[in-house]
Design an enzyme around this catalytic site. Structure first.
Site, short mmCIF file in Angstrom:
data_model
loop_
_atom_site.label_atom_id
_atom_site.label_comp_id
_atom_site.label_asym_id
_atom_site.label_seq_id
_atom_site.Cartn_x
_atom_site.Cartn_y
_atom_site.Cartn_z
N ASP A 34 34.83 31.67 27.16
CA ASP A 34 35.84 32.66 27.57
C ASP A 34 35.32 34.06 27.25
O ASP A 34 34.78 34.29 26.17
CB ASP A 34 37.17 32.40 26.85
N SER A 82 43.51 36.67 37.08
CA SER A 82 44.62 35.87 37.61
C SER A 82 45.83 36.67 38.11
O SER A 82 46.79 36.08 38.60
CB SER A 82 45.11 34.90 36.53
N THR A 121 45.05 27.68 43.09
CA THR A 121 46.43 28.14 43.22
C THR A 121 46.99 27.86 44.61
O THR A 121 46.22 27.85 45.59
CB THR A 121 46.48 29.66 42.94
N ASP A 122 48.30 27.74 44.70
CA ASP A 122 48.92 27.58 46.03
C ASP A 122 48.89 28.88 46.82
O ASP A 122 49.18 28.89 48.02
CB ASP A 122 50.36 27.05 45.90
N GLU A 123 48.53 30.00 46.15
CA GLU A 123 48.51 31.29 46.87
C GLU A 123 47.43 31.34 47.94
O GLU A 123 47.46 32.22 48.80
CB GLU A 123 48.30 32.45 45.89
N TYR A 148 43.36 38.83 44.99
CA TYR A 148 43.32 37.68 44.07
C TYR A 148 43.24 36.37 44.85
O TYR A 148 42.33 35.55 44.64
CB TYR A 148 44.56 37.67 43.16
N LYS A 152 40.31 33.42 45.14
CA LYS A 152 40.54 32.01 44.79
C LYS A 152 40.22 31.12 46.00
O LYS A 152 39.63 30.04 45.87
CB LYS A 152 41.97 31.78 44.31
N TYR A 205 60.76 43.39 42.18
CA TYR A 205 60.12 44.00 43.34
C TYR A 205 60.95 43.77 44.61
O TYR A 205 61.44 42.65 44.85
CB TYR A 205 58.72 43.39 43.58
P1 NAD Z 1 44.96 34.03 32.40
O1 NAD Z 1 44.71 35.36 33.02
O2 NAD Z 1 46.05 33.88 31.42
O3 NAD Z 1 43.62 33.53 31.67
C1 NAD Z 1 42.36 33.68 32.24
C2 NAD Z 1 41.32 33.45 31.15
O4 NAD Z 1 40.03 33.57 31.75
C3 NAD Z 1 41.39 34.49 30.01
O5 NAD Z 1 41.26 33.85 28.77
C4 NAD Z 1 40.20 35.38 30.29
O6 NAD Z 1 39.66 35.97 29.10
C5 NAD Z 1 39.22 34.40 30.92
N1 NAD Z 1 38.24 35.07 31.77
C6 NAD Z 1 38.47 36.05 32.69
N2 NAD Z 1 37.30 36.47 33.24
C7 NAD Z 1 36.32 35.70 32.66
C8 NAD Z 1 34.92 35.64 32.82
N3 NAD Z 1 34.27 36.46 33.67
N4 NAD Z 1 34.23 34.74 32.09
C9 NAD Z 1 34.88 33.92 31.21
N5 NAD Z 1 36.19 33.96 31.00
C10 NAD Z 1 36.92 34.83 31.72
O7 NAD Z 1 45.11 33.03 33.62
P2 NAD Z 1 46.00 31.71 33.75
O8 NAD Z 1 47.33 32.08 34.24
O9 NAD Z 1 45.83 30.89 32.53
O10 NAD Z 1 45.23 31.00 34.97
C11 NAD Z 1 44.19 30.08 34.74
C12 NAD Z 1 43.73 29.51 36.06
O11 NAD Z 1 44.82 28.88 36.71
C13 NAD Z 1 43.21 30.56 37.04
O12 NAD Z 1 42.11 30.02 37.71
C14 NAD Z 1 44.38 30.78 37.99
O13 NAD Z 1 43.89 31.18 39.25
C15 NAD Z 1 44.97 29.40 38.03
N6 NAD Z 1 46.41 29.32 38.34
C16 NAD Z 1 47.31 30.06 37.62
C17 NAD Z 1 48.67 29.91 37.88
C18 NAD Z 1 49.71 30.69 37.11
O14 NAD Z 1 50.88 30.64 37.47
N7 NAD Z 1 49.36 31.40 36.05
C19 NAD Z 1 49.10 29.01 38.86
C20 NAD Z 1 48.14 28.28 39.59
C21 NAD Z 1 46.80 28.43 39.30
O1 DAU Z 2 51.51 30.65 42.78
C1 DAU Z 2 50.57 30.62 41.77
C2 DAU Z 2 50.26 32.02 41.28
O2 DAU Z 2 51.39 32.45 40.53
C3 DAU Z 2 49.01 32.09 40.42
O3 DAU Z 2 47.89 31.78 41.22
C4 DAU Z 2 48.82 33.49 39.82
O4 DAU Z 2 47.70 33.49 38.93
C5 DAU Z 2 50.06 33.85 39.06
O5 DAU Z 2 49.96 35.17 38.56
C6 DAU Z 2 51.29 33.73 39.96
O6 DAU Z 2 51.27 34.74 41.00
P1 DAU Z 2 52.57 35.57 41.40
O7 DAU Z 2 52.14 36.81 42.03
O8 DAU Z 2 53.54 34.71 42.11
O9 DAU Z 2 53.14 35.82 39.90
P2 DAU Z 2 53.82 37.09 39.19
O10 DAU Z 2 54.30 36.62 37.87
O11 DAU Z 2 52.94 38.29 39.23
O12 DAU Z 2 55.07 37.38 40.12
C7 DAU Z 2 56.02 36.37 40.42
C8 DAU Z 2 57.01 36.96 41.42
O13 DAU Z 2 57.78 37.98 40.76
C9 DAU Z 2 56.35 37.65 42.60
O14 DAU Z 2 57.17 37.45 43.74
C10 DAU Z 2 56.34 39.14 42.21
C11 DAU Z 2 57.61 39.26 41.38
N1 DAU Z 2 57.61 40.25 40.27
C12 DAU Z 2 56.58 40.24 39.38
C13 DAU Z 2 56.59 41.10 38.30
C14 DAU Z 2 55.45 41.11 37.30
C15 DAU Z 2 58.70 41.11 40.11
O15 DAU Z 2 59.65 41.10 40.91
N2 DAU Z 2 58.70 41.94 39.03
C16 DAU Z 2 57.70 41.99 38.12
O16 DAU Z 2 57.79 42.79 37.15
#
Ligand code: NAD
Ligand code: DAU
Length: 336
Positions: A34, A82, A121-123, A148, A152, A205
């Site tokens: 990491d 992410s 991700t589903d995005e 983003y 992905k 938003y």
């Molecule tokens: P996060 O941002 O919390 O964590 C990402 C981690 O990756 C951090 O610890 C960061 O230090 C590390 N990192 C970033 N750049 C790096 C690099 N160049 N080399 C090594 N480490 C690095 O993200 P998360 O929410 O835990 O997401 C993890 C994975 O799951 C991602 O691939 C994201 O696309 C995927 N994902 C996230 C969600 C969600 O809702 N958070 C949903 C679906 C998929």
């Molecule tokens: O669907 C999976 C994805 O979900 C992951 O791949 C991403 O890593 C993760 O960040 C997440 O993406 P979103 O853009 O959906 O998540 P976020 O938490 O940024 O926002 C969720 C929803 O809420 C989105 O419609 C934007 C809205 N939002 C977000 C923030 C931060 C607000 O309305 N207000 C806010 O302050």
């Protein structure tokens, strides 16, 4: 499957994965790679610090990746930039980590014949409309909207191409929105919870109509373990709880659980390119691998998450200040 390299293991989902793997599969030797970006935190691994090897380093560093993959049987690749809002402000780190980093891992697993599970991700599928009950499937065409999700999508395509052209042993999972402990305060649910806990009105938003499917991080990671154990090499699996909520609903629920009036939030300018709705069909994962989400009641999962943020204020306090300062300095572009 005894020596596991977990990239991004100090982030939200990766740290939960490492913690549960140490508890449930103690025979495994886990190395975490990491870079400890703003989103990574060594404290996320402190409960298991003595049970794992931690390497601070970059997936975009090909020599380091080569050395670590060479000594592994399996790679679980969570590392990514992410956050969608950050990618709109500055896409460059997303290209480097999400595309170049994945490329480095693919080349290394190809050299040493190591199994790869790629977390996606589903995005990548873009947006669904609000007025249908259509869901993404494993066959849905890719149509990413943000820098983003485009990176992905690129990384998923690279994994598929390396599978077809070089025969690497890989699987991909595309999960819906996660929530739970250790999620960075930039994301919707922890941002809202910590805002209310610090006297800031949550910011929603647009009109708050956008819909996300909320999956608890433990359910996501349980699915990843099933795919590692029994997933078909070369296959993709969608992961999602089925718990769809609009952002307005999520906001009102958080406010209610924190004993605030339901309208104690502000509507703010929309995110550019804001996807309207995500929803997955996880039938394949459920029928082929027997996955069932344990957090089938979103509201009680949310209540547990609120309790975690209440009890771990020292974990998020500093990040809250820097995150809100970053949001204030980078509001959405005026033409959005
Ligand atoms: P996060 O941002 O919390 O964590 C990402 C981690 O990756 C951090 O610890 C960061 O230090 C590390 N990192 C970033 N750049 C790096 C690099 N160049 N080399 C090594 N480490 C690095 O993200 P998360 O929410 O835990 O997401 C993890 C994975 O799951 C991602 O691939 C994201 O696309 C995927 N994902 C996230 C969600 C969600 O809702 N958070 C949903 C679906 C998929
Ligand atoms: O669907 C999976 C994805 O979900 C992951 O791949 C991403 O890593 C993760 O960040 C997440 O993406 P979103 O853009 O959906 O998540 P976020 O938490 O940024 O926002 C969720 C929803 O809420 C989105 O419609 C934007 C809205 N939002 C977000 C923030 C931060 C607000 O309305 N207000 C806010 O302050």
């Amino acid at each position: 499957m005894d020596r596991i390299l977990v990239t991004g293991g100090a982030g939200f989902i990766g740290a939960n994965f490492v913690q549960s793997s140490v508890r449930r599969l103690p025979h495994q030797r886990i190395t975490v790679l990491d870079a400890l970006t703003y989103a990574g935190d060594r404290r996320n691994l402190s409960p298991v610090a003595d049970d794992i090897e931690f390497v601070e380093g970059d997936v975009a560093d090909p020599e380091l990746v080569d050395r670590l993959v060479k000594q592994s049987d399996t790679v679980v690749h969570f590392a990514a930039e992410s956050h969608v809002d950050n990618s709109i402000g500055d896409p460059a780190p997303f290209i480097r980590t999400n595309v170049v980093g994945t490329f480095n891992l693919l080349e290394a697993v190809r050299r040493y014949d190591v199994r790869l599970h790629h977390i996606s991700t589903d995005e990548v599928f873009g947006a669904l409309s609000l007025d249908t009950d259509t869901r993404f499937t494993e066959e849905t065409r890719y149509d990413p909207s943000s820098p983003y999700s485009a990176t992905k999508a690129s990384s998923d395509h690279l994994v598929r191409a390396w599978t077809r052209s070089y025969g690497i042993a890989a699987t991909i999972s595309n999960c819906a929105n996660n929530y739970g402990p250790y999620q960075h305060v930039e994301k919707l649910i922890p941002r809202h919870i910590t805002s209310v806990l610090t006297g800031i009105r949550p910011k929603v938003y647009g009109a708050g109509a956008n819909v996300r499917e909320w999956t608890h991080v433990d359910d996501h990671n349980a699915a990843v373990q099933l795919i590692l154990q029994n997933g078909r090499l070369g296959d993709t699996y969608l992961i999602g709880s089925g718990q769809e909520r609009s952002n307005k609903q999520v906001t009102e629920t958080i406010l209610r659980l924190l004993h605030q009036p339901p309208d104690a939030y502000d509507l703010v300018p929309d995110r550019p390119g804001h996807d309207l709705r995500y929803a997955t069909n996880s039938h394949k994962l459920r029928t082929d691998l027997g996955w069932t989400p344990q957090y089938d009641d979103f509201e009680s999962g949310l209540a547990n998450t609120i309790t975690w943020y209440r009890e771990n204020r020292s974990w998020w306090q500093t990040a809250k200040l820097t995150t809100e300062a970053r949001y204030a300095a980078n509001p959405p572009p005026a033409n959005s």
